[in-house]
Design a protein around this motif. Structure first.
Motif, short mmCIF file in Angstrom:
data_model
loop_
_atom_site.label_atom_id
_atom_site.label_comp_id
_atom_site.label_asym_id
_atom_site.label_seq_id
_atom_site.Cartn_x
_atom_site.Cartn_y
_atom_site.Cartn_z
N VAL A 7 0.85 -1.19 0.00
CA VAL A 7 0.00 0.00 0.00
C VAL A 7 0.89 1.24 0.00
O VAL A 7 1.81 1.36 0.81
N GLU A 8 0.61 2.15 -0.95
CA GLU A 8 1.31 3.43 -1.00
C GLU A 8 0.28 4.54 -1.07
O GLU A 8 -0.60 4.51 -1.95
N ASN A 9 0.37 5.49 -0.16
CA ASN A 9 -0.56 6.62 -0.11
C ASN A 9 -2.02 6.18 -0.09
O ASN A 9 -2.87 6.78 -0.74
N GLY A 10 -2.30 5.09 0.62
CA GLY A 10 -3.67 4.63 0.77
C GLY A 10 -4.23 3.84 -0.39
O GLY A 10 -5.42 3.53 -0.42
N ILE A 11 -3.36 3.47 -1.35
CA ILE A 11 -3.82 2.72 -2.52
C ILE A 11 -2.96 1.47 -2.67
O ILE A 11 -1.72 1.53 -2.59
N PHE A 36 -7.27 -1.03 -5.09
CA PHE A 36 -8.11 -0.96 -3.89
C PHE A 36 -7.60 0.16 -3.00
O PHE A 36 -6.42 0.50 -3.00
N LEU A 37 -8.51 0.74 -2.23
CA LEU A 37 -8.16 1.78 -1.28
C LEU A 37 -7.96 1.14 0.09
O LEU A 37 -8.59 0.14 0.41
#
Length: 126
Positions: A7-11, A36-37
């Motif tokens: 996951v990077e920056n919520g994604i 996905f978030l």
């Protein structure tokens, strides 16, 4: 087999199903994949972008004009145009959003791009 995601920056940007948890990855359900978030420990699918139709049938277009209260105004504008516009309006089987005549008509009504999107989306549902 487990699904681990990066996951990077919520994604979610990467998925790994090879076995052991790679460093920096988080375990997720099998359905979670790139896009996905991720927030507060919860994965959610990415929002679905609406598909704006690039054309609608003449029936849909004219019914949407009626529904929007624009039919009389548009038909008055059409009557003031040259023969090519009048023939196109009266005889087209479909109305294409990017057509120059269509763009001129929407400009005459003062429509923004977003309003045209809404109009075509509503018309496509008729």
């Amino acid at each position: 087999m487990s699904n681990f995601v990066l996951v990077e920056n919520g994604i979610v940007v990467q998925s790994d199903r090879t076995g052991a948890e790679p460093e920096g990855f988080v375990e997720a359900d099998d359905a979670v994949c790139s896009g996905f978030l991720f927030a507060d420990g919860i994965f959610t699918p990415p929002p679905i972008e609406p598909v704006i139709p690039d054309r609608v049938s003449a029936r849909q277009f004219k019914l949407q004009l009626l529904n929007a209260g624009l039919l009389a105004e548009v038909e008055n504008w059409i009557a003031a145009q040259g023969p090519a516009v009048q023939i196109a309006y009266d005889n087209s089987g479909s109305f294409v959003r990017a057509d120059p005549m269509m763009q001129a008509g929407f400009a005459a009504l003062g429509f923004t791009g977003a309003q045209i999107d809404i109009f075509f989306s509503a018309a496509s549902d008729l």
